[in-house]
Design a protein around this motif. Structure first.
Motif, short mmCIF file in Angstrom:
data_model
loop_
_atom_site.label_atom_id
_atom_site.label_comp_id
_atom_site.label_asym_id
_atom_site.label_seq_id
_atom_site.Cartn_x
_atom_site.Cartn_y
_atom_site.Cartn_z
N ASP A 270 0.84 -1.21 0.00
CA ASP A 270 0.00 0.00 0.00
C ASP A 270 0.87 1.25 0.00
OD1 ASP A 270 -2.34 -1.49 0.03
OD2 ASP A 270 -2.34 -1.65 2.23
N ALA A 271 1.94 1.23 0.80
CA ALA A 271 2.85 2.37 0.84
C ALA A 271 3.87 2.32 -0.29
CB ALA A 271 3.59 2.41 2.19
N GLU A 272 3.93 1.17 -0.98
CA GLU A 272 4.85 0.96 -2.11
C GLU A 272 6.31 1.10 -1.69
OE1 GLU A 272 3.58 3.56 -5.26
OE2 GLU A 272 1.87 2.26 -5.76
N VAL A 273 6.66 0.43 -0.60
CA VAL A 273 8.04 0.44 -0.12
C VAL A 273 8.41 -0.94 0.41
CG1 VAL A 273 8.08 2.90 0.51
CG2 VAL A 273 7.41 1.18 2.21
N ILE A 274 9.71 -1.22 0.39
CA ILE A 274 10.27 -2.41 1.03
C ILE A 274 11.07 -1.95 2.24
CG2 ILE A 274 12.00 -4.24 0.83
CD1 ILE A 274 11.19 -4.65 -2.02
N ASP A 275 10.75 -2.53 3.38
CA ASP A 275 11.48 -2.23 4.62
C ASP A 275 12.61 -3.26 4.73
OD1 ASP A 275 12.16 -1.12 7.02
OD2 ASP A 275 10.64 -2.17 8.18
N LEU A 276 13.81 -2.85 4.34
CA LEU A 276 14.91 -3.80 4.21
C LEU A 276 15.78 -3.77 5.47
CD1 LEU A 276 16.84 -4.07 0.83
CD2 LEU A 276 17.20 -5.46 2.84
N ARG A 277 15.75 -4.88 6.20
CA ARG A 277 16.49 -4.90 7.47
C ARG A 277 17.20 -6.22 7.75
NH1 ARG A 277 13.05 -3.26 11.96
NH2 ARG A 277 12.06 -1.85 10.49
#
Length: 430
Positions: A270-277
């Motif tokens: 929905d936010a069109e992001v990948i949270d890369l951790r």
């Protein structure tokens, strides 16, 4: 004051009588000071401290005497140092106490056991000087097994019965260690000697002044736009999941371990992001390479592909009686019914599958080149350096990105200049 040649010869004999070790001799109008300081642990050859003093008058002889005394003090200091801790023991203590990543520790263990310990392990740490290290590095850059130049047959087995025909033994051919590998070996030794200095085992760290092999400038070779299009088309032809993985590598510049460790909970469609951790290395899930948590924006086409991929995986797992959760891995290489997307895709398997695909297409490339492709396409399009560095996860405020992609940054700067010039009012020629 002038000194006759006969007087000088008497001085030589008297000086030699006073010097049970070392010598001063006449060499072409100068005096050469020479003192044996031991054997090179790498080559086994005798090592001498030498110095040339210009002139042959009394003042020159006095300087030569002082230099020989200085050499003796230096050698005696090495031989009578309080600590007799070996480099091997110091390395063991440093490895036990230092905080390094598991993957790095495994790599270091290999270098220590195969390369460092057999040559320098038994040497007192206080005797590991800059010359010894530079000699060691030179030998490794010549031949990784440090052969003496005499031809011999390399045997694949060291113990028990051996059949050269069966084991396909072959004549030895010198193969140097890469400069980057020797630099890593230097890092191990330098870190060990730094710790030994802190602990009072030695007086100084000679690795700080030893010359290392130069670091090879980065030479990124991304696929061309046409090659990238062929690669991604072939990937989707092979299977949809594999196509999405290759597409995501191209559009985000993620490292292979980051792709493998990616879970659906890290993807916010929905936010069109990948949270890369997270990162997957040697069968373990850990933090990213630079220990940074970064958010990568996604384009609408990539979001649409990931939605379809998510729905496809959800249907697949439910059809097998498995519950779909956001904790499942986005990509998997296992087809086991009860392990589907519970285990990640192996990074090595991803690399090999990509290489096989590129070979079939007669494209000379590798998986990491997709990261180069993402970076160079963005820079060529005029995206600013900090933004590109942020997407790639480079530290140093873009310094690493600039060092690796300097040529493309220059091209981006040229494009910026042309854009700015086009906006300026036109001046009529005089």
């Amino acid at each position: 004051m002038t000194v006759s040649m006969s007087t000088l010869r008497v001085m030589v004999r008297v000086s030699a009588a006073r010097r049970p070790k070392g010598s001063i001799r006449e060499r072409g109008g100068s005096l050469q000071v020479r003192l044996f300081s031991g054997r090179d642990p790498v080559t086994g050859k005798d090592v001498y401290l030498t110095a040339t003093i210009p002139g042959m008058d009394k003042a020159a002889w006095d300087k030569a005497d002082d230099k020989l005394a200085e050499f003796r003090t230096q050698v005696n200091k090495q031989r009578s140092a309080e600590s007799s801790v070996t480099l091997g023991y110091a390395i063991d203590e440093w490895m036990r106490l230092t905080e390094i990543e598991h993957s790095t520790r495994k790599t270091y263990d290999g270098y220590i056991e195969r390369t460092i310990r057999p040559v320098l392990g038994s040497l007192p740490a206080r005797k590991v000087d800059a010359r010894t290290l530079e000699s060691f590095y030179t030998e490794l850059r010549r031949c990784r097994v440090r052969c003496d130049g005499t031809p011999f047959i390399e045997k694949h087995k060291k113990k028990g019965d051996h059949d050269c025909v069966k084991e396909q033994c072959r004549p030895h051919k010198c193969s140097p260690l890469a400069a980057s590998t020797v630099r890593q070996i230097h890092s191990i030794i330098s870190g060990t000697l730094a710790a030994a200095t802190r602990w009072g085992w030695i007086t100084d760290n000679q690795a700080h002044v030893a010359k290392r092999p130069k670091q090879k400038p980065p030479e990124p070779k991304p696929p061309t736009s046409a090659e990238a299009a062929r690669l991604v088309e072939e990937a989707f032809e092979m299977d949809e999941d594999w196509g999405v993985l290759v597409w995501l590598a191209m559009t985000t510049g993620m490292r292979r371990g980051e792709l493998c460790a990616l879970r659906f909970s890290h993807v916010d469609l929905d936010a069109e992001v990948i949270d890369l951790r997270r990162n997957w290395v040697l069968g373990q899930e850990k933090g990213t390479k630079t220990h940074q948590i970064r958010r990568i924006a996604l384009d609408s086409e990539t979001v649409a592909l990931l939605r379809q991929h998510r729905d496809r995986i959800a249907d697949r797992t439910r059809s097998l009686g498995q519950k779909f959760t956001d904790d499942l891995f986005v990509f998997t290489g296992t087809l086991k019914r009860n392990r589907l997307h519970v285990e990640p895709y192996s990074p090595n398997a991803v690399t090999q599958r990509y290489k096989d695909m590129a070979t079939r297409l007669s494209i000379d490339t590798h998986l990491h080149a997709l990261r180069h492709y993402s970076a160079t396409e963005l820079l060529t399009a005029g995206v600013d350096l900090p933004t590109v560095a942020g997407r790639l996860g480079h530290g140093g405020g873009g310094a690493t990105t600039l060092r690796v992609y300097a040529a493309w940054v220059a091209a981006s700067d040229r494009k910026a200049a042309e854009i700015l010039g086009s906006r300026m009012p036109k001046r009529a020629p005089k």
